[in-house]
Enzyme design. Structure first.
Site, PDB file in Angstrom:
ATOM      1  N   ASP A 249      -4.174  -7.071   6.888  1.00  0.00           N
ATOM      2  CA  ASP A 249      -5.294  -6.143   6.651  1.00  0.00           C
ATOM      3  C   ASP A 249      -4.867  -5.367   5.403  1.00  0.00           C
ATOM      4  O   ASP A 249      -4.294  -4.288   5.487  1.00  0.00           O
ATOM      5  CB  ASP A 249      -5.437  -5.231   7.873  1.00  0.00           C
ATOM      6  CG  ASP A 249      -6.665  -4.335   7.785  1.00  0.00           C
ATOM      7  OD1 ASP A 249      -7.659  -4.761   7.197  1.00  0.00           O
ATOM      8  OD2 ASP A 249      -6.611  -3.209   8.325  1.00  0.00           O
TER       9      ASP A 249
ATOM     10  N   LYS B  30      -5.747  -2.199  14.055  1.00  0.00           N
ATOM     11  CA  LYS B  30      -5.692  -3.629  14.408  1.00  0.00           C
ATOM     12  C   LYS B  30      -4.535  -3.882  15.367  1.00  0.00           C
ATOM     13  O   LYS B  30      -4.644  -4.688  16.280  1.00  0.00           O
ATOM     14  CB  LYS B  30      -5.498  -4.507  13.161  1.00  0.00           C
ATOM     15  CG  LYS B  30      -6.317  -4.142  11.957  1.00  0.00           C
ATOM     16  CD  LYS B  30      -7.793  -4.290  12.138  1.00  0.00           C
ATOM     17  CE  LYS B  30      -8.544  -3.847  10.896  1.00  0.00           C
ATOM     18  NZ  LYS B  30      -8.333  -2.455  10.449  1.00  0.00           N
TER      19      LYS B  30
ATOM     20  N   ARG C 111       3.908   6.556   7.191  1.00  0.00           N
ATOM     21  CA  ARG C 111       2.817   5.885   7.896  1.00  0.00           C
ATOM     22  C   ARG C 111       3.369   5.009   9.026  1.00  0.00           C
ATOM     23  O   ARG C 111       2.727   4.830  10.058  1.00  0.00           O
ATOM     24  CB  ARG C 111       1.977   5.048   6.913  1.00  0.00           C
ATOM     25  CG  ARG C 111       1.173   5.921   5.949  1.00  0.00           C
ATOM     26  CD  ARG C 111       0.399   5.110   4.921  1.00  0.00           C
ATOM     27  NE  ARG C 111      -0.569   4.187   5.476  1.00  0.00           N
ATOM     28  CZ  ARG C 111      -1.801   4.516   5.863  1.00  0.00           C
ATOM     29  NH1 ARG C 111      -2.205   5.758   5.752  1.00  0.00           N
ATOM     30  NH2 ARG C 111      -2.619   3.606   6.347  1.00  0.00           N
TER      31      ARG C 111
ATOM     32  N   GLU D 117       4.719  -1.666   8.646  1.00  0.00           N
ATOM     33  CA  GLU D 117       4.090  -0.776   7.656  1.00  0.00           C
ATOM     34  C   GLU D 117       5.153  -0.367   6.656  1.00  0.00           C
ATOM     35  O   GLU D 117       6.162   0.232   7.025  1.00  0.00           O
ATOM     36  CB  GLU D 117       3.504   0.460   8.355  1.00  0.00           C
ATOM     37  CG  GLU D 117       3.089   1.573   7.407  1.00  0.00           C
ATOM     38  CD  GLU D 117       2.075   1.171   6.328  1.00  0.00           C
ATOM     39  OE1 GLU D 117       1.100   0.482   6.663  1.00  0.00           O
ATOM     40  OE2 GLU D 117       2.290   1.534   5.163  1.00  0.00           O
TER      41      GLU D 117
ATOM     42  N   PRO E  38      -2.641   2.951  10.269  1.00  0.00           N
ATOM     43  CA  PRO E  38      -2.074   3.687  11.408  1.00  0.00           C
ATOM     44  C   PRO E  38      -2.076   2.934  12.739  1.00  0.00           C
ATOM     45  O   PRO E  38      -1.539   3.427  13.705  1.00  0.00           O
ATOM     46  CB  PRO E  38      -2.994   4.908  11.490  1.00  0.00           C
ATOM     47  CG  PRO E  38      -4.306   4.437  10.933  1.00  0.00           C
ATOM     48  CD  PRO E  38      -3.980   3.444   9.875  1.00  0.00           C
TER      49      PRO E  38
ATOM     50  N   ALA F  10       0.074  -2.469   8.823  1.00  0.00           N
ATOM     51  CA  ALA F  10      -0.430  -2.118  10.155  1.00  0.00           C
ATOM     52  C   ALA F  10      -0.810  -0.660  10.380  1.00  0.00           C
ATOM     53  O   ALA F  10      -1.552  -0.368  11.311  1.00  0.00           O
ATOM     54  CB  ALA F  10       0.591  -2.540  11.205  1.00  0.00           C
TER      55      ALA F  10
ATOM     56  N   CYS G 144     -11.168  -3.759   3.599  1.00  0.00           N
ATOM     57  CA  CYS G 144     -12.354  -2.930   3.823  1.00  0.00           C
ATOM     58  C   CYS G 144     -13.057  -2.720   2.486  1.00  0.00           C
ATOM     59  O   CYS G 144     -13.504  -1.637   2.159  1.00  0.00           O
ATOM     60  CB  CYS G 144     -11.997  -1.613   4.507  1.00  0.00           C
ATOM     61  SG  CYS G 144     -10.956  -0.550   3.537  1.00  0.00           S
TER      62      CYS G 144
HETATM   63  N1  SAM Z   1      -4.316  -2.299   9.562  1.00  0.00           N
HETATM   64  C1  SAM Z   1      -4.426  -0.869   9.510  1.00  0.00           C
HETATM   65  C2  SAM Z   1      -5.258  -0.387  10.674  1.00  0.00           C
HETATM   66  O1  SAM Z   1      -6.043  -1.163  11.204  1.00  0.00           O
HETATM   67  O2  SAM Z   1      -5.083   0.767  11.104  1.00  0.00           O
HETATM   68  C3  SAM Z   1      -4.937  -0.389   8.196  1.00  0.00           C
HETATM   69  C4  SAM Z   1      -4.122  -0.882   7.043  1.00  0.00           C
HETATM   70  S1  SAM Z   1      -4.567  -0.287   5.460  1.00  0.00           S
HETATM   71  C5  SAM Z   1      -6.020  -1.148   5.122  1.00  0.00           C
HETATM   72  C6  SAM Z   1      -3.387  -1.065   4.448  1.00  0.00           C
HETATM   73  C7  SAM Z   1      -1.960  -0.644   4.664  1.00  0.00           C
HETATM   74  O3  SAM Z   1      -1.138  -1.362   3.738  1.00  0.00           O
HETATM   75  C8  SAM Z   1      -1.679   0.828   4.443  1.00  0.00           C
HETATM   76  O4  SAM Z   1      -1.099   1.379   5.590  1.00  0.00           O
HETATM   77  C9  SAM Z   1      -0.706   0.857   3.271  1.00  0.00           C
HETATM   78  O5  SAM Z   1       0.280   1.861   3.388  1.00  0.00           O
HETATM   79  C10 SAM Z   1      -0.083  -0.514   3.314  1.00  0.00           C
HETATM   80  N2  SAM Z   1       0.433  -0.962   1.996  1.00  0.00           N
HETATM   81  C11 SAM Z   1       0.328  -0.334   0.805  1.00  0.00           C
HETATM   82  N3  SAM Z   1       0.954  -1.035  -0.149  1.00  0.00           N
HETATM   83  C12 SAM Z   1       1.461  -2.124   0.447  1.00  0.00           C
HETATM   84  C13 SAM Z   1       2.232  -3.228  -0.031  1.00  0.00           C
HETATM   85  N4  SAM Z   1       2.576  -3.350  -1.306  1.00  0.00           N
HETATM   86  N5  SAM Z   1       2.608  -4.151   0.869  1.00  0.00           N
HETATM   87  C14 SAM Z   1       2.250  -4.042   2.159  1.00  0.00           C
HETATM   88  N6  SAM Z   1       1.523  -3.032   2.654  1.00  0.00           N
HETATM   89  C15 SAM Z   1       1.132  -2.092   1.806  1.00  0.00           C
END
Ligand code: SAM
Length: 437
Positions: free
Chosen positions: A186, A124, A147, A142, A121, A119, A239
């Protein structure tokens, strides 16, 4: 320059003409777009706020999102700090549309349990809160602790009390069998949609990164699947543009985990105004049981140590269940800290919705503050934790508002005020004099 394998992949997926159009767009300037907080401001009022910078509405989120014709210094806009809007990449606003579709299909507007698993920053998350009925609960998770702190701040700014912020690995959700009615994943991805904004995304990309990301996404999806109720909905998004992380993973969910793909859509730079995005709506197999009806939306007071919080009464038992499996870092609206016999207002209360303040009038009688409207210059001083003086204002705690939006609390001692803005939320940017005029 983009990696050859990336270029070849685009050509394979889109054909030469479209691929070249996307590649040309990726070398251009990124779009800037914002999404209004409908609980605090109308989209029209926000457009007025941006004046001649305001551009067209986002076609797939016309009520809440619009483009800007340039990039203002958002850090120096007190309305952003007050949670009146969020700076969000336009194509990713499609998640709001898929979420509405999922809720309509459930035929149940209220009492929903919704998860935003990756989630931070909070783009969504804040959009889901805007679309969610006040009698529903959103769990925003998160895994990366720093973060998660930013996520909790952004949730607090949005002002809704019906959110829980957690910082757990997706595997920690598996004991919550069938708990959620809708989940958004996401996922962390290879970030091809970041190529226009972030050179590092280009440098870090490789076919191996794509393979690793696709495998990680499957692990995450497998974990969250168990926490979804039969007949509930998953919104899976990235993305990035490649089929392994997008279409192939959506197909894998349906085939291996048991779901039906209802819709999937790609947004391409050069074709859709935005940086590019992929989103899919999947229904988990099984019959959906509407669950026990929840009591009407209403807040109750919860105390954890010295912290006093306002939280939806209907979800207190759920919160206890979440706390057993997950690392909960925030829940509801932080209202006050007990200091002896006094209640000191919490910074997050300043940004809470009017409905929270109304409820507190009944729940904590006598815990009320006067508010003082401040100028942009004063607001920036407050946000920088610079000294402010209010010789004519009431003594004690009062709320500072900017254009009617709660920004923070100060304690007026007469000859000076103490700021209740947490040092971690202070603006660190140097403010030039022309910025405040
Ligand atoms: N949904 C967010 C938004 O709309 O602002 C953006 C999310 S970003 C695409 C993906 C997120 O997944 C990051 O914050 C990252 O730290 C986290 N992430 C990284 N590795 C992960 C893991 N193994 N399991 C779950 N989340 C993870």
């Amino acid at each position: 320059m983009f990696p050859v394998d990336f270029i070849n992949g685009l050509h394979e997926t889109l054909g030469s003409e479209r691929a070249e159009r996307v590649l040309a767009a990726l070398s251009g300037e990124p779009e800037v777009s914002v999404r209004v907080n409908p609980f605090k401001l109308s989209a029209e009022a926000l457009q007025e706020h941006f004046g001649s910078l305001s551009g067209e509405s986002v076609a797939w989120a016309p009520e809440e999102g619009f483009y800007l014709k340039g990039r203002p210094s958002f850090t120096l806009d007190p309305l952003l700090h007050a949670g009146a809007y969020y700076v969000q990449e336009a194509s990713s606003m499609y998640v709001g549309r898929l979420f509405d579709r999922a809720v309509a299909a459930l035929e149940r507007m209220s009492g929903l349990r919704v998860l935003d698993l990756c989630a931070a920053p909070g783009g969504k998350t804040t959009q889901l809160l805007s679309h969610l009925d006040a009698s529903s609960l959103l769990v925003a998770n998160e895994v990366v602790p720093q973060r998660a702190t930013v996520l909790a701040e952004n949730v607090a700014r949005w002002g809704c009390p019906n959110a829980v912020v957690t910082s757990s690995d997706p595997s920690a959700f598996t004991p919550l069998r069938g708990f959620f009615d809708v989940a958004v994943v996401d996922a962390p991805c290879s970030g091809e949609g970041m190529f226009r904004k972030d050179e590092r995304a280009v440098a870090e990309w490789s076919p191996d990164t794509v393979r690793l990301c696709a495998a990680r996404q499957r692990r995450i999806l497998g974990d969250v699947w168990l926490a979804l109720a039969p007949g509930s909905y998953l919104i899976y998004s990235t993305c990035t543009f490649n089929r392994q992380e997008d279409e192939e993973n959506a197909a894998w969910i349906c085939a291996e985990l048991g779901g039906e793909l209802l819709e999937q859509r790609h947004f391409w730079p050069g074709e859709d105004r935005g940086e590019g995005f992929y989103a899919a709506l999947i229904r988990k197999d099984g019959a959906y049981a509407a669950g026990t009806p929840v009591a009407p939306a209403g807040l109750t007071i919860l105390e954890k140590g010295s912290l006093v919080k306002a939280f939806p009464a209907a979800f207190v038992r759920d919160l206890a269940r979440l706390e057993k499996s997950l690392k909960v870092i925030a829940s509801g609206t932080a209202v006050a800290t007990r200091k002896g016999r006094d209640l000191v207002p919490e910074p997050d209360l300043a940004m809470a919705l009017g409905s929270v303040h109304d409820a507190l009038a009944g729940l904590l009688p006598g815990f009320a503050f006067e508010s003082v409207e401040i100028s942009r210059e004063e607001a920036l001083k407050f946000l920088s934790r610079d000294p402010l003086f209010f010789p004519d204002a009431p003594r004690g705690f009062f709320l500072l508002t900017y254009q009617g939006q709660g920004l923070g609390f100060v304690k007026n001692l007469g000859n000076r005020t103490n700021s209740l803005l947490p040092p971690g939320r202070r603006i660190r940017q140097q403010i030039a004099i022309q910025d405040v005029i």
